[in-house]
Design a protein around this motif. Structure first.
Motif, PDB file in Angstrom:
ATOM      1  N   UNK A 140       8.056  60.665   2.238  1.00 14.37           N
ATOM      2  CA  UNK A 140       8.721  59.525   2.870  1.00 14.37           C
ATOM      3  C   UNK A 140       8.904  59.801   4.356  1.00 14.37           C
ATOM      4  N   UNK A 141       8.608  58.802   5.164  1.00 14.03           N
ATOM      5  CA  UNK A 141       8.953  58.898   6.586  1.00 14.03           C
ATOM      6  C   UNK A 141      10.279  58.171   6.785  1.00 14.03           C
ATOM      7  N   UNK A 142      11.103  58.742   7.647  1.00 12.82           N
ATOM      8  CA  UNK A 142      12.406  58.154   7.961  1.00 12.82           C
ATOM      9  C   UNK A 142      12.485  58.023   9.476  1.00 12.82           C
ATOM     10  N   UNK A 143      12.690  56.789   9.925  1.00 11.87           N
ATOM     11  CA  UNK A 143      12.779  56.521  11.364  1.00 11.87           C
ATOM     12  C   UNK A 143      14.059  55.730  11.648  1.00 11.87           C
ATOM     13  N   UNK A 144      15.071  56.377  12.249  1.00  8.97           N
ATOM     14  CA  UNK A 144      16.315  55.665  12.559  1.00  8.97           C
ATOM     15  C   UNK A 144      16.077  54.484  13.511  1.00  8.97           C
ATOM     16  N   UNK A 201       5.673  55.573   3.931  1.00  2.00           N
ATOM     17  CA  UNK A 201       5.029  56.547   3.061  1.00  2.00           C
ATOM     18  C   UNK A 201       4.969  56.020   1.647  1.00  2.00           C
ATOM     19  N   UNK A 202       5.408  56.824   0.680  1.00  2.76           N
ATOM     20  CA  UNK A 202       5.352  56.423  -0.725  1.00  2.76           C
ATOM     21  C   UNK A 202       6.421  55.400  -1.091  1.00  2.76           C
ATOM     22  N   UNK A 203       7.386  55.192  -0.207  1.00  7.93           N
ATOM     23  CA  UNK A 203       8.389  54.140  -0.362  1.00  7.93           C
ATOM     24  C   UNK A 203       8.452  53.367   0.944  1.00  7.93           C
ATOM     25  N   UNK A 204       8.375  52.059   0.863  1.00  9.56           N
ATOM     26  CA  UNK A 204       8.378  51.222   2.053  1.00  9.56           C
ATOM     27  C   UNK A 204       9.623  50.348   2.039  1.00  9.56           C
ATOM     28  N   UNK A 205      10.386  50.406   3.115  1.00  8.47           N
ATOM     29  CA  UNK A 205      11.587  49.577   3.178  1.00  8.47           C
ATOM     30  C   UNK A 205      12.540  50.092   4.222  1.00  8.47           C
ATOM     31  N   UNK A 206      13.829  50.066   3.885  1.00 10.52           N
ATOM     32  CA  UNK A 206      14.837  50.505   4.845  1.00 10.52           C
ATOM     33  C   UNK A 206      16.050  51.044   4.114  1.00 10.52           C
ATOM     34  N   UNK A 207      16.929  51.629   4.900  1.00 13.46           N
ATOM     35  CA  UNK A 207      18.137  52.185   4.321  1.00 13.46           C
ATOM     36  C   UNK A 207      19.241  52.284   5.344  1.00 13.46           C
ATOM     37  N   UNK A 208      20.379  52.732   4.862  1.00 18.06           N
ATOM     38  CA  UNK A 208      21.555  52.848   5.716  1.00 18.06           C
ATOM     39  C   UNK A 208      22.460  53.927   5.126  1.00 18.06           C
ATOM     40  N   UNK A 209      23.026  54.717   6.020  1.00 19.16           N
ATOM     41  CA  UNK A 209      24.034  55.711   5.650  1.00 19.16           C
ATOM     42  C   UNK A 209      25.285  55.381   6.450  1.00 19.16           C
ATOM     43  N   UNK A 210      26.419  55.269   5.750  1.00 18.58           N
ATOM     44  CA  UNK A 210      27.683  54.944   6.389  1.00 18.58           C
ATOM     45  C   UNK A 210      28.718  56.000   6.015  1.00 18.58           C
ATOM     46  N   UNK A 211      29.398  56.523   7.013  1.00 15.35           N
ATOM     47  CA  UNK A 211      30.457  57.505   6.799  1.00 15.35           C
ATOM     48  C   UNK A 211      31.808  56.853   7.034  1.00 15.35           C
ATOM     49  N   UNK A 212      32.733  57.090   6.110  1.00 16.54           N
ATOM     50  CA  UNK A 212      34.093  56.565   6.236  1.00 16.54           C
ATOM     51  C   UNK A 212      35.078  57.695   5.951  1.00 16.54           C
ATOM     52  N   UNK A 213      36.132  57.805   6.769  1.00 15.25           N
ATOM     53  CA  UNK A 213      37.125  58.856   6.508  1.00 15.25           C
ATOM     54  C   UNK A 213      37.896  58.571   5.225  1.00 15.25           C
ATOM     55  N   UNK A 214      38.238  59.660   4.538  1.00 10.61           N
ATOM     56  CA  UNK A 214      39.091  59.604   3.352  1.00 10.61           C
ATOM     57  C   UNK A 214      40.164  60.681   3.501  1.00 10.61           C
ATOM     58  N   UNK A 215      41.172  60.619   2.670  1.00 13.65           N
ATOM     59  CA  UNK A 215      42.225  61.641   2.632  1.00 13.65           C
ATOM     60  C   UNK A 215      42.764  61.923   4.034  1.00 13.65           C
ATOM     61  N   UNK A 226       5.399  67.918  10.661  1.00  8.49           N
ATOM     62  CA  UNK A 226       6.366  68.109  11.749  1.00  8.49           C
ATOM     63  C   UNK A 226       6.999  66.780  12.176  1.00  8.49           C
ATOM     64  N   UNK A 227       8.200  66.862  12.715  1.00 10.45           N
ATOM     65  CA  UNK A 227       8.841  65.684  13.296  1.00 10.45           C
ATOM     66  C   UNK A 227       7.968  65.137  14.409  1.00 10.45           C
ATOM     67  N   UNK A 228       7.970  63.822  14.554  1.00 19.99           N
ATOM     68  CA  UNK A 228       7.333  63.229  15.727  1.00 19.99           C
ATOM     69  C   UNK A 228       8.426  62.578  16.555  1.00 19.99           C
ATOM     70  N   UNK A 231      12.847  59.590  16.947  1.00 21.01           N
ATOM     71  CA  UNK A 231      12.334  60.601  16.025  1.00 21.01           C
ATOM     72  C   UNK A 231      11.937  59.991  14.688  1.00 21.01           C
ATOM     73  N   UNK A 232      10.819  60.450  14.163  1.00 21.37           N
ATOM     74  CA  UNK A 232      10.418  60.133  12.791  1.00 21.37           C
ATOM     75  C   UNK A 232      10.259  61.444  12.048  1.00 21.37           C
ATOM     76  N   UNK A 233      10.902  61.537  10.901  1.00 20.45           N
ATOM     77  CA  UNK A 233      10.756  62.730  10.066  1.00 20.45           C
ATOM     78  C   UNK A 233       9.930  62.375   8.838  1.00 20.45           C
ATOM     79  N   UNK A 234       9.196  63.368   8.353  1.00 20.31           N
ATOM     80  CA  UNK A 234       8.322  63.206   7.194  1.00 20.31           C
ATOM     81  C   UNK A 234       8.759  64.230   6.159  1.00 20.31           C
TER      82      UNK A 234
END
Length: 170
Positions: A78-82, A97-111, A44-46, A62-65
């Motif tokens: 994998x746990x993901x914590x914004x 979790x099974x992968x340790x590090x960080x990430x980023x998601x970026x949204x950009x308008x197109x069309x 469950x989410x924490x 929030x942390x999701x698993x």
């Protein structure tokens, strides 16, 4: 042996506005398993107490698993914590979790804003012993499995966006 760093990136082109994409990917109840094939909840989410009732603060509390089943037959949990949220354009997160590090998601308008480019970056190290032992020879296979998993996620999100699309009058 130091675990190998995987610097993985994907770009998705989505037929919806950034706001429509954001509504699905930044859902505070983490709807990813409903649209991403081979993704399921591992636990469950924490959620800690958030600084406010804003979506940004709730996400950062929030942390999701999640489990991701790779095409090679293994499952990564994998746990993901914004850690940083800018609506509707960017989320940075810590991964564990099974992968340790960080990430980023970026949204950009197109069309002219009717479509969205979603850039996803992961900088992670495997924590599973077997992955670290095999990484010197299996890194290309791990990277290919990641790319396939991401393509499946993109297809699932496109379907979810089509299902959530508002009806247009003709």
């Amino acid at each position: 042996m130091n675990p190998r760093l995987f610097d993985l990136s994907s770009t998705w082109h989505l037929p919806a506005t950034p706001e429509q994409v954001w509504a699905i990917i930044a859902d505070v109840d983490m709807s990813w398993p409903s649209w991403w094939p081979d993704c399921s909840f591992a636990a469950p989410l924490t959620r800690t107490v958030s600084d406010s009732d804003s979506q940004e603060d709730i996400l950062k509390a929030t942390t999701s698993y999640l489990n991701f089943k790779a095409s090679l037959g293994y499952t990564l949990t994998i746990s993901i914590h914004p850690t940083m949220v800018v609506t509707p354009s960017e989320i940075a997160f810590d991964a564990g979790g099974h992968l340790d590090g960080n990430g980023r998601v970026t949204l950009s308008p197109e069309t002219n804003g009717r479509a969205t480019r979603m850039d996803i970056e992961w900088r992670v190290r495997p924590t599973r012993r077997w992955m670290n032992l095999l990484a010197p020879v299996a890194a290309p296979a791990f990277t290919a499995a990641h790319a396939l998993m991401m393509r499946q996620g993109e297809k699932g999100l496109v379907r979810a966006l089509a299902n959530d699309a508002p009806l247009t009058k003709k």
